[in-house]
Design an enzyme around this catalytic site. Sequence first.
Site, PDB file in Angstrom:
ATOM      1  N   GLN A  84      15.752  41.824  44.620  1.00  0.00           N
ATOM      2  CA  GLN A  84      15.341  40.869  45.659  1.00  0.00           C
ATOM      3  C   GLN A  84      13.824  40.953  45.865  1.00  0.00           C
ATOM      4  O   GLN A  84      13.265  40.160  46.612  1.00  0.00           O
ATOM      5  CB  GLN A  84      16.043  41.214  46.985  1.00  0.00           C
ATOM      6  CG  GLN A  84      17.552  41.080  46.918  1.00  0.00           C
ATOM      7  CD  GLN A  84      18.207  41.627  48.179  1.00  0.00           C
ATOM      8  OE1 GLN A  84      18.313  42.838  48.390  1.00  0.00           O
ATOM      9  NE2 GLN A  84      18.649  40.742  49.037  1.00  0.00           N
ATOM     10  N   ILE A  86       9.760  40.853  45.129  1.00  0.00           N
ATOM     11  CA  ILE A  86       8.883  39.856  44.503  1.00  0.00           C
ATOM     12  C   ILE A  86       7.631  40.504  43.932  1.00  0.00           C
ATOM     13  O   ILE A  86       6.720  39.813  43.498  1.00  0.00           O
ATOM     14  CB  ILE A  86       8.462  38.792  45.548  1.00  0.00           C
ATOM     15  CG1 ILE A  86       7.761  39.466  46.736  1.00  0.00           C
ATOM     16  CG2 ILE A  86       9.671  37.980  46.001  1.00  0.00           C
ATOM     17  CD1 ILE A  86       6.962  38.500  47.595  1.00  0.00           C
ATOM     18  N   ASP A  87       7.588  41.865  43.943  1.00  0.00           N
ATOM     19  CA  ASP A  87       6.329  42.546  43.663  1.00  0.00           C
ATOM     20  C   ASP A  87       6.094  42.891  42.195  1.00  0.00           C
ATOM     21  O   ASP A  87       5.018  43.364  41.832  1.00  0.00           O
ATOM     22  CB  ASP A  87       6.242  43.823  44.516  1.00  0.00           C
ATOM     23  CG  ASP A  87       7.496  44.689  44.383  1.00  0.00           C
ATOM     24  OD1 ASP A  87       7.986  44.890  43.259  1.00  0.00           O
ATOM     25  OD2 ASP A  87       8.001  45.159  45.432  1.00  0.00           O
ATOM     26  N   HIS A 102      14.792  36.433  43.996  1.00  0.00           N
ATOM     27  CA  HIS A 102      13.993  35.775  45.041  1.00  0.00           C
ATOM     28  C   HIS A 102      12.635  35.330  44.517  1.00  0.00           C
ATOM     29  O   HIS A 102      11.705  35.090  45.287  1.00  0.00           O
ATOM     30  CB  HIS A 102      13.837  36.686  46.260  1.00  0.00           C
ATOM     31  CG  HIS A 102      15.096  36.797  47.063  1.00  0.00           C
ATOM     32  ND1 HIS A 102      15.312  37.772  48.012  1.00  0.00           N
ATOM     33  CD2 HIS A 102      16.231  36.044  47.065  1.00  0.00           C
ATOM     34  CE1 HIS A 102      16.520  37.620  48.549  1.00  0.00           C
ATOM     35  NE2 HIS A 102      17.087  36.587  47.985  1.00  0.00           N
ATOM     36  N   ASN A 201      21.283  53.605  50.493  1.00  0.00           N
ATOM     37  CA  ASN A 201      20.454  52.875  51.458  1.00  0.00           C
ATOM     38  C   ASN A 201      20.328  53.720  52.720  1.00  0.00           C
ATOM     39  O   ASN A 201      21.196  54.525  53.023  1.00  0.00           O
ATOM     40  CB  ASN A 201      21.095  51.513  51.784  1.00  0.00           C
ATOM     41  CG  ASN A 201      20.124  50.574  52.452  1.00  0.00           C
ATOM     42  OD1 ASN A 201      19.002  50.391  51.974  1.00  0.00           O
ATOM     43  ND2 ASN A 201      20.521  49.986  53.571  1.00  0.00           N
TER      44      ASN A 201
END
Length: 233
Positions: A84, A86-87, A102, A201
């Site tokens: 997820q 975006i980096d 994403h 998590n």
Amino acid sequence: VFLTGAGVSTPSGIPDFRSVDGGLWTKYDPCEVASVSAFRNNPANFYSWIRPLASKIMDAEPNSAHIGLARMENAGFIRMIVTQNIDGLHQRAGARKVLEVHGSWDHLSCTACFQQFESENFMKPFLMNGEVPYCPQCGSVLKPDLILMGEQLPARVWLEANQASKSCDLMIVAGSSLEVLPVAGLPTRALDNGARLIIINQSDTYIDVRADLVIQDELSFVISKIAEKVMGN
Ligand code: ZN
């Protein structure tokens, strides 16, 4: 198949912008600036909102979680990393099979002529002066290839992510609270097709009750340990 979220990149200094309610983003409501209609109405506002995050992405280095995952992927233990984030840090750590559901900060596309450009060429004036990037071909505003709220996920990538989830024998969710649909539904697809599920998590997720194993510990430590065990060094 690994499904990764913001928790993988927070040790690299990239905040989870969806869960930040202090600091850099107090001035903005993400729903008001980070939706596709908000972008169309006021791209300058969007760019001013994302500037601190962009700056952190440009400065960030992969951490031991990215590196451990890349090593396991290169060695054939991981078939796909669905992220997820975006980096681009999974790829920078050396992972090759990455699905960015994403989108990614790496490219910008023209909102009029759809030409695609590498973000890097526009970053200096943007980060230094907040200059909104415009298309060198036609002069229209450029939009980062991120999936904003109200936008469809990229069809091909999403199809591949679904197929990978349906056909894996083990899904490991790492650093995602599974709060954003439709990605949050991927573990269910894996389970419904007979896969095992592990959740790593810091906080609870909706699907912990169906997981074979839930590990609530420091993510980069856990991933390093898994890589060590799997790779035998
Ligand atoms: Zn253009």
